[in-house]
Design a protein around this motif. Structure first.
Motif, PDB file in Angstrom:
ATOM      1  N   ASP A   4      -0.106  12.705 -51.954  1.00 40.44           N
ATOM      2  CA  ASP A   4       0.460  13.317 -50.781  1.00 40.44           C
ATOM      3  C   ASP A   4       0.461  12.408 -49.394  1.00 40.44           C
ATOM      4  OD1 ASP A   4      -1.863  12.982 -49.275  1.00 40.44           O
ATOM      5  OD2 ASP A   4      -2.856  15.242 -49.842  1.00 40.44           O
ATOM      6  N   GLU A   5       1.233  12.898 -48.319  1.00 39.17           N
ATOM      7  CA  GLU A   5       1.574  11.842 -47.287  1.00 39.17           C
ATOM      8  C   GLU A   5       0.286  11.200 -46.629  1.00 39.17           C
ATOM      9  OE1 GLU A   5       3.355  12.590 -42.855  1.00 39.17           O
ATOM     10  OE2 GLU A   5       4.328  13.477 -44.317  1.00 39.17           O
ATOM     11  N   ASN A   6      -0.864  11.907 -46.603  1.00 38.27           N
ATOM     12  CA  ASN A   6      -2.073  11.457 -45.878  1.00 38.27           C
ATOM     13  C   ASN A   6      -2.568  10.300 -46.759  1.00 38.27           C
ATOM     14  OD1 ASN A   6      -1.879  13.167 -43.787  1.00 38.27           O
ATOM     15  ND2 ASN A   6      -2.926  14.754 -44.440  1.00 38.27           N
ATOM     16  N   ALA A   7      -2.584  10.758 -47.982  1.00 37.82           N
ATOM     17  CA  ALA A   7      -3.156   9.566 -48.737  1.00 37.82           C
ATOM     18  C   ALA A   7      -2.309   8.475 -48.907  1.00 37.82           C
ATOM     19  CB  ALA A   7      -3.463  10.251 -50.434  1.00 37.82           C
ATOM     20  N   ARG A   8      -1.213   8.609 -49.069  1.00 40.41           N
ATOM     21  CA  ARG A   8      -0.252   7.522 -48.940  1.00 40.41           C
ATOM     22  C   ARG A   8      -0.260   6.560 -47.810  1.00 40.41           C
ATOM     23  NH1 ARG A   8       6.432   7.460 -49.043  1.00 40.41           N
ATOM     24  NH2 ARG A   8       6.795   5.357 -48.725  1.00 40.41           N
ATOM     25  N   ARG A   9      -0.360   7.133 -46.618  1.00 38.55           N
ATOM     26  CA  ARG A   9      -0.456   6.609 -45.223  1.00 38.55           C
ATOM     27  C   ARG A   9      -1.842   5.670 -45.221  1.00 38.55           C
ATOM     28  NH1 ARG A   9       2.524   7.845 -41.213  1.00 38.55           N
ATOM     29  NH2 ARG A   9       3.088   9.852 -41.874  1.00 38.55           N
ATOM     30  N   GLU A  10      -2.933   6.196 -45.872  1.00 32.58           N
ATOM     31  CA  GLU A  10      -4.144   5.677 -45.859  1.00 32.58           C
ATOM     32  C   GLU A  10      -4.084   4.460 -46.815  1.00 32.58           C
ATOM     33  OE1 GLU A  10      -6.509   5.701 -43.884  1.00 32.58           O
ATOM     34  OE2 GLU A  10      -6.809   8.112 -43.041  1.00 32.58           O
ATOM     35  N   ILE A  11      -3.127   4.339 -47.873  1.00 33.91           N
ATOM     36  CA  ILE A  11      -3.233   3.460 -48.770  1.00 33.91           C
ATOM     37  C   ILE A  11      -2.279   2.347 -48.177  1.00 33.91           C
ATOM     38  CG2 ILE A  11      -2.151   2.554 -51.105  1.00 33.91           C
ATOM     39  CD1 ILE A  11      -3.029   5.257 -52.108  1.00 33.91           C
ATOM     40  N   SER A 110     -18.743   4.041 -61.968  1.00 33.32           N
ATOM     41  CA  SER A 110     -17.495   3.420 -61.460  1.00 33.32           C
ATOM     42  C   SER A 110     -17.021   4.565 -60.441  1.00 33.32           C
ATOM     43  CB  SER A 110     -16.381   3.269 -62.416  1.00 33.32           C
ATOM     44  OG  SER A 110     -16.092   4.183 -63.212  1.00 33.32           O
ATOM     45  N   TRP A 111     -16.625   3.899 -59.028  1.00 35.48           N
ATOM     46  CA  TRP A 111     -16.579   4.856 -57.900  1.00 35.48           C
ATOM     47  C   TRP A 111     -15.094   4.706 -57.309  1.00 35.48           C
ATOM     48  CZ3 TRP A 111     -20.347   7.975 -55.864  1.00 35.48           C
ATOM     49  CH2 TRP A 111     -21.406   7.506 -56.290  1.00 35.48           C
ATOM     50  N   GLY A 112     -14.558   5.945 -57.510  1.00 29.59           N
ATOM     51  CA  GLY A 112     -13.266   5.968 -56.631  1.00 29.59           C
ATOM     52  C   GLY A 112     -12.050   5.822 -57.177  1.00 29.59           C
ATOM     53  N   LEU A 113     -10.848   5.749 -56.604  1.00 28.87           N
ATOM     54  CA  LEU A 113      -9.577   5.568 -57.390  1.00 28.87           C
ATOM     55  C   LEU A 113      -9.391   4.177 -57.733  1.00 28.87           C
ATOM     56  CD1 LEU A 113      -7.639   4.156 -55.024  1.00 28.87           C
ATOM     57  CD2 LEU A 113      -7.440   6.286 -54.063  1.00 28.87           C
ATOM     58  N   GLY A 114     -10.261   3.201 -57.298  1.00 27.63           N
ATOM     59  CA  GLY A 114     -10.127   1.909 -57.691  1.00 27.63           C
ATOM     60  C   GLY A 114     -10.914   1.626 -59.075  1.00 27.63           C
ATOM     61  N   GLN A 115     -12.023   2.692 -59.235  1.00 27.33           N
ATOM     62  CA  GLN A 115     -12.815   2.621 -60.492  1.00 27.33           C
ATOM     63  C   GLN A 115     -13.747   1.371 -60.463  1.00 27.33           C
ATOM     64  OE1 GLN A 115     -11.458   3.913 -64.355  1.00 27.33           O
ATOM     65  NE2 GLN A 115      -9.545   4.381 -63.383  1.00 27.33           N
ATOM     66  N   VAL A 116     -14.301   1.121 -59.143  1.00 29.17           N
ATOM     67  CA  VAL A 116     -15.025  -0.104 -58.984  1.00 29.17           C
ATOM     68  C   VAL A 116     -16.627   0.326 -59.150  1.00 29.17           C
ATOM     69  CG1 VAL A 116     -15.849  -1.928 -57.164  1.00 29.17           C
ATOM     70  CG2 VAL A 116     -13.262  -1.030 -56.875  1.00 29.17           C
ATOM     71  N   MET A 117     -17.234  -0.605 -60.311  1.00 29.08           N
ATOM     72  CA  MET A 117     -18.591  -0.579 -60.528  1.00 29.08           C
ATOM     73  C   MET A 117     -19.615  -0.392 -59.413  1.00 29.08           C
ATOM     74  SD  MET A 117     -18.797   0.544 -63.522  1.00 29.08           S
ATOM     75  CE  MET A 117     -20.415   0.284 -63.876  1.00 29.08           C
ATOM     76  N   GLY A 139     -13.375   9.110 -47.709  1.00 26.11           N
ATOM     77  CA  GLY A 139     -12.016   9.434 -47.851  1.00 26.11           C
ATOM     78  C   GLY A 139     -11.394   8.332 -48.512  1.00 26.11           C
ATOM     79  N   VAL A 140     -10.059   8.528 -48.534  1.00 31.16           N
ATOM     80  CA  VAL A 140      -9.059   7.724 -49.568  1.00 31.16           C
ATOM     81  C   VAL A 140      -9.151   6.049 -48.826  1.00 31.16           C
ATOM     82  CG1 VAL A 140      -6.557   7.397 -49.798  1.00 31.16           C
ATOM     83  CG2 VAL A 140      -7.518   9.543 -50.014  1.00 31.16           C
ATOM     84  N   TYR A 141      -9.191   6.132 -47.367  1.00 29.47           N
ATOM     85  CA  TYR A 141      -9.250   4.811 -46.684  1.00 29.47           C
ATOM     86  C   TYR A 141     -10.472   4.220 -47.164  1.00 29.47           C
ATOM     87  CZ  TYR A 141      -9.418   1.078 -43.218  1.00 29.47           C
ATOM     88  OH  TYR A 141      -9.297  -0.194 -42.573  1.00 29.47           O
ATOM     89  N   GLY A 142     -11.584   4.518 -47.430  1.00 31.31           N
ATOM     90  CA  GLY A 142     -12.830   3.945 -47.887  1.00 31.31           C
ATOM     91  C   GLY A 142     -12.564   3.647 -49.323  1.00 31.31           C
ATOM     92  N   GLN A 143     -12.247   4.435 -50.268  1.00 30.71           N
ATOM     93  CA  GLN A 143     -11.870   3.972 -51.623  1.00 30.71           C
ATOM     94  C   GLN A 143     -10.968   2.758 -51.748  1.00 30.71           C
ATOM     95  OE1 GLN A 143     -11.432   7.364 -54.187  1.00 30.71           O
ATOM     96  NE2 GLN A 143     -11.606   8.806 -52.550  1.00 30.71           N
ATOM     97  N   VAL A 144      -9.865   2.902 -51.063  1.00 27.52           N
ATOM     98  CA  VAL A 144      -8.810   1.711 -51.226  1.00 27.52           C
ATOM     99  C   VAL A 144      -9.477   0.655 -50.575  1.00 27.52           C
ATOM    100  CG1 VAL A 144      -6.385   1.103 -50.675  1.00 27.52           C
ATOM    101  CG2 VAL A 144      -6.994   3.613 -51.147  1.00 27.52           C
ATOM    102  N   ARG A 145     -10.314   0.803 -49.633  1.00 27.41           N
ATOM    103  CA  ARG A 145     -10.902  -0.472 -49.097  1.00 27.41           C
ATOM    104  C   ARG A 145     -11.747  -1.202 -50.163  1.00 27.41           C
ATOM    105  NH1 ARG A 145     -13.719  -0.025 -43.509  1.00 27.41           N
ATOM    106  NH2 ARG A 145     -14.924   1.515 -44.547  1.00 27.41           N
TER     107      ARG A 145
END
Length: 258
Positions: A4-11, A110-117, A139-145
């Motif tokens: 969605d727009e909010n997730a895309r904006r954070e990525i 493995s955590w978040g949308l990046g599946q980082v262990m 949130g999305v920002y923390g996961q992508v970071r």
């Protein structure tokens, strides 16, 4: 598009912070997460997780290890501990594992949308696995970071910038990447995102005009102080004294009709 727009904006915000093409980071995030950024667990949005029982097994001392194996949470063999299909059930599994050993349990996910262990917390520069988990739950920002930290630490940022999907997928997904088609999926997702319309800019709030200044109150006539009052009394007494001194003339003037 899956986000969605909010997730895309954070990525895109994380991509801008790192100087990376936004479409490239969006493509990786899409392939790694299948477009899902969170699940609702106990009324709260939580990152997607996967519990790895073989990680948990080798992080436990013998006493705890036997308990975890007995409860079906640990095994020396990868894949022997199955993850439930629902995220809510996976989070319940994590709670059970954390009751045995919290830090080992967090490291085995493995955590978040990046599946980082979680086991990578020290390598990625976090002070503790709990700090890594805080990022993943932010949130999305923390996961992508968190995912971006892994990409940089693994030396994959250049491959991302060049859109060298073979090199990136080999480093991120392992030597079996081609069998699962990760490079092809990322390339296709990148093509879609590179053609996506830019997001509308966030409107800047219109500043409110300064309120009109309040009218100044009318000036108040100065009131006599103690000294003024005393001066008025003395002046009145002086006038009275002068009248008394001239009393005969005043009387004559009155009787004469003056």
């Amino acid at each position: 598009m899956p986000f969605d727009e909010n997730a895309r904006r954070e990525i895109e915000r994380v991509a801008k912070d790192r100087g990376w093409p936004a479409a490239a980071l969006l493509a990786i995030a899409e392939v790694e997460s299948s477009g899902r950024t969170h699940a609702i667990v106990s009324g709260r949005p939580e990152p997607l997780i996967r519990f790895e029982g073989h990680y948990f097994d080798r992080r436990l001392p013998p006493g705890k290890q036997s308990v975890a194996r007995r409860e079906g949470l640990a095994s020396p063999s990868a894949g022997a501990v199955k993850n439930p299909p629902s995220q809510a059930a996976r989070w319940r599994m994590l709670v059970r594992a954390a009751a045995i050993d919290k830090l080992a349990a967090y490291e085995s996910v493995s955590w978040g949308l990046g599946q980082v262990m979680g086991a990578h917390w020290e390598w990625l520069g976090y002070n503790s696995v709990e700090d890594l988990v805080k990022d993943a739950r932010n949130g999305v920002y923390g996961q992508v970071r968190l995912m971006a930290n892994y990409i940089e630490k693994a030396g994959l940022a250049d491959a991302l910038k060049r859109q060298d999907w073979h090199a990136f997928a080999r480093g991120y997904n392992g030597p079996g990447y081609a069998r699962n088609g990760y490079h092809s999926k990322m390339a296709a997702a990148y093509e879609r995102w590179s053609k996506a319309r830019p997001l509308p800019s966030v409107p800047t709030p219109t500043p409110r005009p300064d309120p009109s200044p309040a009218p100044k109150p009318a000036p108040v006539a100065p009131q006599p102080g103690n000294a003024g009052i005393l001066a008025a009394i003395l002046a009145a007494l002086a006038a009275a004294g002068a009248w008394i001194v001239n009393l005969p003339c005043n009387l004559i003037g009155i009787f004469c009709g003056g």
